[in-house]
Scaffold this motif. Structure first.
Motif, mmCIF file in Angstrom:
data_model
loop_
_atom_site.group_PDB
_atom_site.id
_atom_site.type_symbol
_atom_site.label_atom_id
_atom_site.label_comp_id
_atom_site.label_asym_id
_atom_site.label_seq_id
_atom_site.Cartn_x
_atom_site.Cartn_y
_atom_site.Cartn_z
ATOM 1 N N ASP A 112 0.813 -1.114 -0.095
ATOM 2 C CA ASP A 112 0.023 -0.114 -0.170
ATOM 3 C C ASP A 112 0.922 1.261 0.042
ATOM 4 O O ASP A 112 0.449 2.556 0.201
ATOM 5 N N ASN A 141 -8.872 14.740 7.749
ATOM 6 C CA ASN A 141 -9.474 13.186 7.585
ATOM 7 C C ASN A 141 -8.972 12.536 6.614
ATOM 8 O O ASN A 141 -8.412 12.733 5.539
ATOM 9 N N GLY A 142 -8.370 11.228 7.125
ATOM 10 C CA GLY A 142 -7.696 10.328 6.508
ATOM 11 C C GLY A 142 -6.093 10.562 6.504
ATOM 12 O O GLY A 142 -5.054 9.983 5.826
ATOM 13 N N PHE A 167 -3.547 3.610 10.526
ATOM 14 C CA PHE A 167 -4.772 3.411 9.587
ATOM 15 C C PHE A 167 -5.399 2.095 9.587
ATOM 16 O O PHE A 167 -6.765 1.853 9.379
ATOM 17 N N LYS A 168 -4.507 0.917 9.612
ATOM 18 C CA LYS A 168 -4.973 -0.483 9.736
ATOM 19 C C LYS A 168 -5.898 -0.658 10.861
ATOM 20 O O LYS A 168 -7.099 -1.286 10.786
ATOM 21 N N PHE A 170 -7.644 1.500 12.832
ATOM 22 C CA PHE A 170 -9.050 2.214 12.589
ATOM 23 C C PHE A 170 -9.881 1.583 11.678
ATOM 24 O O PHE A 170 -10.950 1.437 12.015
ATOM 25 N N GLU A 171 -9.152 1.025 10.678
ATOM 26 C CA GLU A 171 -10.084 0.374 9.753
ATOM 27 C C GLU A 171 -10.751 -0.924 10.058
ATOM 28 O O GLU A 171 -11.949 -1.149 9.691
ATOM 29 N N GLU A 172 -9.969 -1.544 11.228
ATOM 30 C CA GLU A 172 -10.420 -2.780 11.634
ATOM 31 C C GLU A 172 -11.004 -2.835 13.020
ATOM 32 O O GLU A 172 -11.428 -3.785 13.616
ATOM 33 N N ASN A 175 -8.132 0.244 17.418
ATOM 34 C CA ASN A 175 -7.526 1.315 17.762
ATOM 35 C C ASN A 175 -7.668 1.355 19.143
ATOM 36 O O ASN A 175 -8.940 1.133 19.907
ATOM 37 N N LYS A 216 -3.313 8.566 3.982
ATOM 38 C CA LYS A 216 -3.234 7.077 3.380
ATOM 39 C C LYS A 216 -3.650 7.064 1.940
ATOM 40 O O LYS A 216 -3.458 6.114 1.508
ATOM 41 N N ASP A 217 -3.958 8.225 1.479
ATOM 42 C CA ASP A 217 -4.079 8.390 -0.144
ATOM 43 C C ASP A 217 -3.332 9.641 -0.707
ATOM 44 O O ASP A 217 -3.986 10.811 -0.023
#
Length: 280
Positions: A112, A141-142, A167-168, A170-172, A175, A216-217
């Protein structure tokens, strides 16, 4: 009274010993230090010699966690073993699929990497204090924005790995903190207690600081805060690191037992600790 201690083995050590954990019972009328326990294990499990030396010290290829904390943080070899303690041996180079080590986590990060944008600016201590006071307002944000003493930043991998895992998390839904920029600090320094990290940051004397911005983007970064600083190439951080201040880094990561290691080895240890934060 009998003391019961759980000893866990991860990675290659688990395969060498043929067990993933053992229960050790010690006479409660005596005081046992961690070194005493290591010598006991060496005597009763000779194959553990790959991790423990004859004097009861830990091989530099391994980490030991005591109840989820690096053993150097809780007292090192003089830590007094208590009933119910959980001692975990962790090889730095993990084998098998039981544990995702630095290599595995870094492979995931590299997949990534093209989506992660990192900017680093060197700023003065005065600018750092101003930005820290407004750190909550700098968040997008992000993205994650943080200010760190330059003496505690060894490489871009250190920053990217911590941000990737943040980031991972928070996605999963894994956190620890509700705020990404605080979660980033917890993962960067492998410590679940933000007050401990604040103490570390306050006690470090640094003439320069780094404003770190990561998204992350690509494209979400936007413009940096207005500062009197100079942009630093993230890939040059390792070469720029002041090795005379290595003791600050060692203390921040609880690696006092590894004094004397070269910078590459220390780098590997730090990346390992960051990756292990999500495992333990």
């Amino acid at each position: 009274m009998i003391l019961k201690v759980i000893v866990e083995f991860l990675g290659v050590l688990r395969r060498e010993l043929g067990v993933d954990r053992v229960e050790v019972y010690l006479e409660g009328s005596k005081t046992y230090r961690l070194r005493d326990l290591l010598l006991y294990l060496l005597s009763n499990y000779p194959k553990i010699s790959s991790a423990v030396s004859s004097d009861g010290s830990l091989n530099t290829s391994y980490l030991i966690f005591v109840n989820d904390a690096d053993f150097m943080i809780v007292g090192g070899y003089d830590y007094e073993v208590r009933d119910g303690d959980r001692i975990t041996f962790i090889p730095i180079s993990h084998g098998g699929s039981e544990v995702v080590g630095v290599e595995g986590v870094w492979r995931k990060l590299c997949e990534d990497l093209s989506k992660i944008e990192l900017e680093v600016f060197e700023i003065s201590s005065n600018d750092a204090l101003t930005l820290i006071r407004d750190i909550d307002k700098l968040q997008v944000n992000g993205c994650i924005t943080q200010v760190l003493p330059s003496v505690l930043v060894l490489s871009d991998k250190q920053l990217l790995l911590a941000s990737f895992l943040t980031f991972k998390a928070f996605e999963e839904g894994r956190n620890v903190s509700r705020k990404p920029y605080i979660e980033f600090l917890l993962r960067l320094f492998s410590n679940r207690q933000i007050n401990d990290i604040i103490t570390i940051l306050k006690n470090v004397s640094s003439s320069s600081y780094l404003l770190v911005r990561v998204c992350k983007d690509v494209g979400n970064m936007g413009k940096p805060p207005i500062i009197n600083g100079s942009e630093v190439s993230p890939s040059q951080l390792l070469q720029r690191f002041n090795t005379e201040r290595i003791d600050d880094l060692i203390k921040a990561y609880g690696l006092e037992g590894n004094v004397g290691l070269d910078i590459d080895r220390m780098h590997s240890l730090i990346l390992t600790k960051i990756s292990l934060f999500q495992i333990i």
